[in-house]
Design an enzyme around this catalytic site. Structure first.
Site, mmCIF file in Angstrom:
data_model
loop_
_atom_site.group_PDB
_atom_site.id
_atom_site.type_symbol
_atom_site.label_atom_id
_atom_site.label_comp_id
_atom_site.label_asym_id
_atom_site.label_seq_id
_atom_site.Cartn_x
_atom_site.Cartn_y
_atom_site.Cartn_z
ATOM 1 N N GLU A 1 -0.406 -0.965 6.346
ATOM 2 C CA GLU A 1 1.205 -0.181 6.826
ATOM 3 C C GLU A 1 1.152 1.019 6.627
ATOM 4 O O GLU A 1 1.091 1.365 7.948
ATOM 5 C CB GLU A 1 1.943 -0.488 6.183
ATOM 6 C CG GLU A 1 4.061 -0.474 6.846
ATOM 7 C CD GLU A 1 4.436 0.220 6.928
ATOM 8 O OE1 GLU A 1 5.110 1.062 7.790
ATOM 9 O OE2 GLU A 1 4.020 1.622 5.901
ATOM 10 N N ASP B 1 0.817 -0.802 -0.298
ATOM 11 C CA ASP B 1 -0.078 -0.126 -0.193
ATOM 12 C C ASP B 1 1.310 1.058 0.247
ATOM 13 O O ASP B 1 1.776 1.536 0.376
ATOM 14 C CB ASP B 1 -0.996 0.347 1.290
ATOM 15 C CG ASP B 1 -0.274 -0.121 2.486
ATOM 16 O OD1 ASP B 1 0.262 -0.622 2.917
ATOM 17 O OD2 ASP B 1 -0.414 0.601 3.275
#
Length: 605
Positions: free
Chosen positions: A241, A173
């Site tokens: 994350e 991400d």
């Protein structure tokens, strides 16, 4: 502290694993004692220090010289036997294109996300997964691939079941690109443009470059060398994350713990610090500890009413006073012998000839137990420019952040109508907790600092866990809570001495890759580098957090480390993010080397 002789730097042009052992490059803190004498003499003769620090390697230390075992002792540069990692340079164009395509898939992660099964914003990860499978067919042939809450786990079996797996991690991400900032980007944030030097776009630096490098390293090994690892390999790529790893990394941890158990990994490398050149010396600075993290919710509630008859302070005004009170009372910087920043400074004192003398002398005095030096050291570190670790646009001091708990009010909600007084206003304050502190101390401090404002304006103050701090007005109150319901305390300090085999290989591999890069080596073999031109591996830490906070049970040997120069990338979490193409290839070469070195090691469990 142990006693014994200090062995002077030894360089070798032949650094294969079969000759590993311990490199007796022991520029340890005994040098600091010598420098203390040098500093005294310098006061009498200004040229003395300059004349003698350059010749410090000729000093012979006596057996009664106190040293701190292993601190800044350098591993011997190593590369794997039987394989030239410089072959990967031939695939530069291919690896660049892989990162370009990865950047073009906007795997944006927001703080507020719905269920992984319901929120449509998660579905972009399916496209990213398809890209990986299409791009790395050899890895997918050899690995068992598990998808869990959009996170990915790759398990590559080893032929030796007695060896613990090597674990390499990254995250898929990226932080979102605010539409309002689109015009400030020099390149399309999701265009993956390559200008001949840099790959541009969101995620190029943080941290699709790591992911692509890991996968490219393995793909190349499987394709060109028919690599059959003895040591198992586990790859873990989180899915969220950038919002604290609330879903992806925990799902990975659950899966791996159930299958492998605690203390089951030999070495874990995640994103983090890289290479930094400062005070005339190139350092590799793996983060060997990680700050804690908590997001605090600060809510002010009042009765509201018509804005034509306002009170002295609206709820927005009151929360502004509270935020100003917090910002007027920042956390004090602290340091101790257990601080990775202090460990880095002791390394710099021994190796970096251009380190400012005032700072060097304070480190020396602190090591000798001078209480005043310990008191003065944090501010001296903060006020001394550390080349290569400068603040980004709009940021404060990185060194102050490393030595203290930070607080940043990042989100505020309140007000609905321009002629109506807001009944409730909430701010969310992000904290990165000092490695020498914890969440409990932070909560107590917040309650104490906000209490005077609560008393001044007769606001009821409700602390954490329903704790009543001050009983004021029944209609105007302050509530403190965990904004997202969780916190993490600082992570344990990872091993950093050469008697730890995993650290030895991490450090030795870093030095081997540095001493065999194309700028200094024509054939990809390790060459002997003169003092000041070699790579010194020193413990350090980073200001941010990683998915490793969810992986602490797997191994003590967790290193948040990305083998690339700090000058080769920029723009993470802001506009104009980019990553240098040559650094991407070197990062891939490093991953190949660490995979093979760990595979060939019989010293690591």
């Amino acid at each position: 502290m142990t006693k014994g002789p200090i062995n002077l730097p030894v360089h070798s042009s032949n650094g294969s694993l079969t000759e590993r052992g311990k490199a007796k490059i022991s520029w340890t803190l005994a040098i600091l004692g010598v420098l203390a004498v040098v500093g005294t003499m310098a006061a009498l003769q200004p040229t003395f220090l300059a004349q003698h620090t350059s010749n410090i390697q000729s000093v012979i230390f006596q057996n009664d010289t106190p040293i701190k075992k292993g601190l800044c002792e350098q591993a011997k540069p190593i590369l794997p036997d039987g394989y030239n990692t410089s072959k990967i340079l031939e695939e530069k164009d291919i690896i660049i294109k892989r990162l370009q395509e990865a950047v073009r898939i906007p795997t944006q992660m927001y703080d507020e996300m719905g269920s992984v099964d319901e929120d449509p914003r998660w579905k972009i990860f399916a496209e990213f997964h398809d890209f990986l499978e299409r791009t790395f067919p050899k890895v997918y042939e050899r690995a068992k691939v598990t998808k869990t809450d959009w996170a990915l786990v790759y398990e590559i079996e080893g032929t030796d079941s007695s060896l613990k797996p090597l674990m390499l991690t990254a995250h898929q991400d990226v932080v979102p690109v605010l539409p309002e900032t689109a015009k400030q980007w020099h390149h399309d944030p999701f265009g993956g443009e390559y200008d001949g030097t840099y790959i541009h776009g969101r995620g190029s630096a943080d941290t699709k470059s790591s992911l692509i490098a890991v996968m490219s390293a393995l793909e190349h090994l499987f394709d060109t060398a028919d690599f059959k690892p003895g040591r198992p390999i586990v790859l873990a790529f989180g899915s969220d994350e950038e919002r604290g790893g609330q879903v992806g990394a925990p799902a990975v941890a659950k899966y791996l713990l159930e299958k492998y158990g605690k203390d089951s990994m030999s070495l874990l490398i995640d994103e983090g610090n890289g290479l930094v050149e400062t005070w005339g010396q190139q350092f590799a600075a793996p983060a060997v500890a990680e700050k804690g993290h908590v997001d605090i919710g600060l809510t002010v509630s009042t009765s509201g009413g018509h804005s034509s008859v306002p009170p002295e302070h609206t709820a927005i005004g009151l929360i502004s006073l509270l935020i100003a009170q917090l910002e007027a009372n920042p956390h004090e910087p602290t340091i101790s012998p257990k601080s990775p920043v202090y460990e880095f400074m002791t390394c710099a004192s021994a190796f970096a000839e251009s380190m400012p003398n005032k700072l060097r002398k304070l480190v020396i005095k602190a090591e000798k137990g001078d209480k005043n030096a310990w008191k003065d050291l944090p501010l001296e570190i903060i006020n001394t420019p550390l080349q290569g670790n400068l603040p980004g646009p709009g940021q404060g001091s990185p060194l102050r952040s490393l030595l203290s708990t930070t607080q940043a009010t990042d989100i505020i909600h309140g007000g609905l109508k321009v002629n109506a007084l807001p009944e409730s206003v909430k701010a969310i304050i992000n904290h990165r907790i000092n490695v020498l502190s914890n969440n409990e101390e932070l909560q107590e401090r917040l309650e104490k600092i906000l209490l005077p404002i609560a008393k001044q304006y007769n606001l009821t103050l409700n602390g954490f866990n329903g704790k009543s701090i001050f009983k004021g007005s029944e209609t105007s109150k302050i509530d403190l809570d965990l904004a997202y319901g969780y916190y993490t305390n600082p992570a344990p300090h990872s091993p950093t001495t050469l008697d730890d085999p995993a650290w030895n290989i991490l450090a030795g591999t870093s030095r081997g890759v540095w001493a065999s890069r194309k700028q200094v080596s024509q054939d990809g073999k390790i060459v002997e580098l003169e003092k000041g031109k070699d790579l010194v591996v020193a413990p350090y830490m980073s200001t941010g957090n990683t998915d490793t906070r969810r992986y602490l049970e797997f191994t003590r040997n967790i290193y948040r480390y990305k083998y690339d120069p700090s000058s080769g990338s920029a723009g993470a979490h802001t506009i104009n993010e980019y990553f240098k193409a040559d650094d991407l290839i070197e990062l891939t070469r490093f991953y190949q080397a660490i995979i093979l070195n760990m595979d060939q090691s019989k010293e690591v469990a």
